[in-house]
Design an enzyme around this catalytic site. Structure first.
Site, PDB file in Angstrom:
ATOM      1  N   ASN A 181      -2.920 -12.603 134.320  1.00  0.00           N
ATOM      2  CA  ASN A 181      -4.162 -12.538 133.415  1.00  0.00           C
ATOM      3  C   ASN A 181      -5.521 -12.550 134.312  1.00  0.00           C
ATOM      4  O   ASN A 181      -5.706 -13.443 135.184  1.00  0.00           O
ATOM      5  CB  ASN A 181      -4.262 -13.841 132.580  1.00  0.00           C
ATOM      6  CG  ASN A 181      -5.341 -13.838 131.704  1.00  0.00           C
ATOM      7  OD1 ASN A 181      -6.465 -13.242 131.647  1.00  0.00           O
ATOM      8  ND2 ASN A 181      -5.497 -14.766 130.708  1.00  0.00           N
ATOM      9  N   CYS A 240     -11.995 -14.220 128.707  1.00  0.00           N
ATOM     10  CA  CYS A 240     -11.223 -13.100 128.417  1.00  0.00           C
ATOM     11  C   CYS A 240     -11.518 -12.021 127.498  1.00  0.00           C
ATOM     12  O   CYS A 240     -11.190 -11.034 127.577  1.00  0.00           O
ATOM     13  CB  CYS A 240      -9.787 -13.512 128.171  1.00  0.00           C
ATOM     14  SG  CYS A 240      -9.355 -14.720 129.350  1.00  0.00           S
ATOM     15  N   HIS A 258      -5.941  -7.408 125.953  1.00  0.00           N
ATOM     16  CA  HIS A 258      -6.284  -7.950 127.006  1.00  0.00           C
ATOM     17  C   HIS A 258      -4.856  -8.458 127.443  1.00  0.00           C
ATOM     18  O   HIS A 258      -3.918  -8.736 126.739  1.00  0.00           O
ATOM     19  CB  HIS A 258      -6.849  -9.224 126.594  1.00  0.00           C
ATOM     20  CG  HIS A 258      -7.066 -10.524 127.557  1.00  0.00           C
ATOM     21  ND1 HIS A 258      -7.528 -10.156 128.781  1.00  0.00           N
ATOM     22  CD2 HIS A 258      -6.688 -11.952 127.354  1.00  0.00           C
ATOM     23  CE1 HIS A 258      -7.401 -11.435 129.477  1.00  0.00           C
ATOM     24  NE2 HIS A 258      -6.977 -12.281 128.592  1.00  0.00           N
TER      25      HIS A 258
HETATM   26  C1  LIG Z   1       1.198 -20.841 128.819  1.00  0.00           C
HETATM   27  C2  LIG Z   1       2.553 -20.297 127.991  1.00  0.00           C
HETATM   28  C3  LIG Z   1       3.246 -19.115 128.955  1.00  0.00           C
HETATM   29  C4  LIG Z   1       3.595 -21.384 127.885  1.00  0.00           C
HETATM   30  O1  LIG Z   1       4.726 -21.013 127.314  1.00  0.00           O
HETATM   31  P1  LIG Z   1       5.173 -21.928 126.162  1.00  0.00           P
HETATM   32  O2  LIG Z   1       6.270 -21.202 125.783  1.00  0.00           O
HETATM   33  O3  LIG Z   1       4.146 -22.154 125.256  1.00  0.00           O
HETATM   34  O4  LIG Z   1       5.551 -23.337 126.903  1.00  0.00           O
HETATM   35  P2  LIG Z   1       5.057 -24.943 126.555  1.00  0.00           P
HETATM   36  O5  LIG Z   1       3.228 -24.823 127.223  1.00  0.00           O
HETATM   37  O6  LIG Z   1       5.269 -25.170 125.472  1.00  0.00           O
HETATM   38  O7  LIG Z   1       5.676 -25.526 127.805  1.00  0.00           O
HETATM   39  C5  LIG Z   1       7.239 -25.859 127.744  1.00  0.00           C
HETATM   40  C6  LIG Z   1       7.655 -26.494 128.963  1.00  0.00           C
HETATM   41  O8  LIG Z   1       7.495 -25.423 130.028  1.00  0.00           O
HETATM   42  C7  LIG Z   1       7.081 -26.311 131.084  1.00  0.00           C
HETATM   43  N1  LIG Z   1       6.198 -25.287 132.050  1.00  0.00           N
HETATM   44  C8  LIG Z   1       4.770 -25.147 131.878  1.00  0.00           C
HETATM   45  N2  LIG Z   1       4.702 -24.335 133.104  1.00  0.00           N
HETATM   46  C9  LIG Z   1       5.791 -24.083 133.614  1.00  0.00           C
HETATM   47  C10 LIG Z   1       5.988 -23.390 134.731  1.00  0.00           C
HETATM   48  N3  LIG Z   1       5.210 -22.383 135.460  1.00  0.00           N
HETATM   49  N4  LIG Z   1       7.366 -23.260 134.974  1.00  0.00           N
HETATM   50  C11 LIG Z   1       8.253 -24.055 134.507  1.00  0.00           C
HETATM   51  N5  LIG Z   1       8.005 -24.729 133.524  1.00  0.00           N
HETATM   52  C12 LIG Z   1       6.755 -24.665 133.070  1.00  0.00           C
HETATM   53  C13 LIG Z   1       6.110 -27.262 130.267  1.00  0.00           C
HETATM   54  O9  LIG Z   1       5.703 -28.427 131.268  1.00  0.00           O
HETATM   55  C14 LIG Z   1       6.708 -27.565 128.891  1.00  0.00           C
HETATM   56  O10 LIG Z   1       7.963 -28.520 129.511  1.00  0.00           O
HETATM   57  P3  LIG Z   1       8.267 -29.951 128.629  1.00  0.00           P
HETATM   58  O11 LIG Z   1       8.726 -29.349 127.403  1.00  0.00           O
HETATM   59  O12 LIG Z   1       9.332 -30.650 129.541  1.00  0.00           O
HETATM   60  O13 LIG Z   1       7.012 -30.662 128.356  1.00  0.00           O
HETATM   61  C15 LIG Z   1       2.136 -19.797 126.897  1.00  0.00           C
HETATM   62  O14 LIG Z   1       1.883 -20.908 125.925  1.00  0.00           O
HETATM   63  C16 LIG Z   1       0.955 -18.857 126.731  1.00  0.00           C
HETATM   64  O15 LIG Z   1       0.991 -17.738 127.243  1.00  0.00           O
HETATM   65  N6  LIG Z   1      -0.124 -19.175 126.102  1.00  0.00           N
HETATM   66  C17 LIG Z   1      -1.131 -18.458 125.942  1.00  0.00           C
HETATM   67  C18 LIG Z   1      -2.063 -18.560 127.232  1.00  0.00           C
HETATM   68  C19 LIG Z   1      -2.905 -17.456 127.405  1.00  0.00           C
HETATM   69  O16 LIG Z   1      -2.573 -16.386 127.337  1.00  0.00           O
HETATM   70  N7  LIG Z   1      -3.886 -17.803 127.677  1.00  0.00           N
HETATM   71  C20 LIG Z   1      -4.968 -17.009 128.084  1.00  0.00           C
HETATM   72  C21 LIG Z   1      -5.632 -16.431 126.835  1.00  0.00           C
HETATM   73  S1  LIG Z   1      -7.131 -15.463 127.340  1.00  0.00           S
END
Ligand SMILES: CC(C)(COP(=O)(O)OP(=O)(O)OC[C@H]1O[C@@H](n2cnc3c(N)ncnc32)[C@H](O)[C@@H]1OP(=O)(O)O)[C@@H](O)C(=O)NCCC(=O)NCCS
Length: 323
Positions: free
Chosen positions: A280, A114, A250
């Protein structure tokens, strides 16, 4: 007097297929509200079966050439940032070279996931400042839909496909922060964090593989590292947040974008945001945001831009550029 790498054209390409968040509800335990509130994403574009990274890159590059009023043989080099090349080799950049009808110069890919476009810009700038080239097409193009595990709701709803390109030209500046062009760059990586975000395929498996991500761990690294690299780049350029017209981040997650802007003391009204429409798109996200931001009338000539990105590796960096 200094040589500066000045943007003289930009363009983008988005595949025509738009997928709304609600479409995932049919196959996954997810919903529009979760995706929208956790990531800011509302829809994304997915490439058609016959489309690939090099073709999208070619379309974006041709748009940048048309914008500048130049032809392919007016360019000395192509640097394509991608983690989803059509084939392991040759580079997707050489495919773009052929598709543009460019019969001179050289072309190569840069792979920093990214952060790829920021790394590609820094490399292009170094080639220009060393006097080796005068004009470079810098492209970000990705088909992340091809490396999605469609059963993994925590990743497959976050990514999209597309391409963006800028054409850089060596021009002479005064050597001050008022010059147009790239004023500074800052690149970083820390390979100890590779488990946080990677693709589980390659020559070690004989498969293309799927993207795997510990999203909340990536999130924890993102805001601090992005604000730090942007601050370093601004210091190198001799500018402060008060001088900045636009952050062009980004586009991974609106909460990371907001957190970074907040740390840099800049309001969201000075941030180019496209994540709601593109998801993304990895290395394509910043050049897409540049081109769309320019088309929207947000980014204008002489505006001071700070671009910042982080991704797998981890690899992260920033570029300060006067448009
Ligand atoms: C991925 C992201 C949106 C997840 O949000 P979060 O608030 O961190 O959520 P978590 O990963 O802690 O997951 C919370 C819950 O949501 C659930 N969940 C994950 N994806 C889901 C979806 N698409 N729909 C519903 N629930 C979902 C998980 O299973 C978890 O459930 P649990 O608590 O029962 O285990 C967030 O972490 C994020 O954006 N991170 C950065 C990722 C990124 O930008 N990467 C690229 C960088 S280049």
């Amino acid at each position: 007097m200094n040589t500066r790498s000045v943007v003289i054209g930009c363009g983008h390409y988005l595949p025509s297929r738009i997928v709304e968040n609600s479409e995932f509800e049919a196959t996954l335990d997810t919903n529009d509200e979760w995706i929208r509130s956790r990531s800011g994403i509302e829809r994304r574009h997915f490439a058609a079966d016959h489309e690939n990274t090099s073709q999208m890159a070619t379309a974006a590059a041709q748009a940048a050439l048309d914008d500048a009023g130049l032809g392919a043989d007016d360019v000395d080099a192509i640097i394509l940032a991608t983690s989803t090349p059509d084939l392991t080799f040759p580079s997707a950049a050489t495919m773009v070279q052929a598709q543009l009808g460019m019969t001179r110069g050289f072309a190569f890919d840069v792979q920093a996931v990214c952060a790829g476009f920021v790394f590609a810009l820094a490399n292009a700038n170094a080639l220009i400042l060393s006097g080796q080239v005068s004009r470079v097409l810098v492209i970000g193009s990705e088909t992340f839909s091809r490396i999605m595990d469609w059963t993994d709701r925590s990743t497959c709803v976050l990514f999209g496909d597309g391409a963006g390109a800028v054409l850089l030209e060596a021009q002479t500046g005064e050597g001050t922060a008022q010059d147009r062009g790239i004023l500074s760059t800052d690149l970083n990586s820390d390979g100890r964090h590779r488990e946080l975000l990677y693709v589980d395929g390659g020559t070690s498996t004989g498969t293309v593989g799927y993207l795997r991500m510990q999203g909340n761990q990536v999130f924890r690294h993102a805001v601090g590292k992005l604000a730090a690299t942007a601050t370093t780049a601004m210091e190198r350029a001799g500018v402060t947040a008060g001088d900045v017209d636009w952050i062009v981040p980004h586009q991974a997650n609106i909460r990371i974008i907001q957190g970074t802007a907040n740390k840099l003391n800049l309001p969201m009204s000075q941030v180019v945001v496209t994540v709601q429409d593109h998801g993304n798109t990895s290395a394509a996200s910043i050049p897409l945001a540049l081109s769309v931001g320019r088309d929207r009338g947000q980014i204008k000539q002489d505006d001071l831009l700070v671009m910042e990105a982080i991704g797998g590796g981890l690899a992260w960096g920033a570029v300060v550029l006067r448009w």
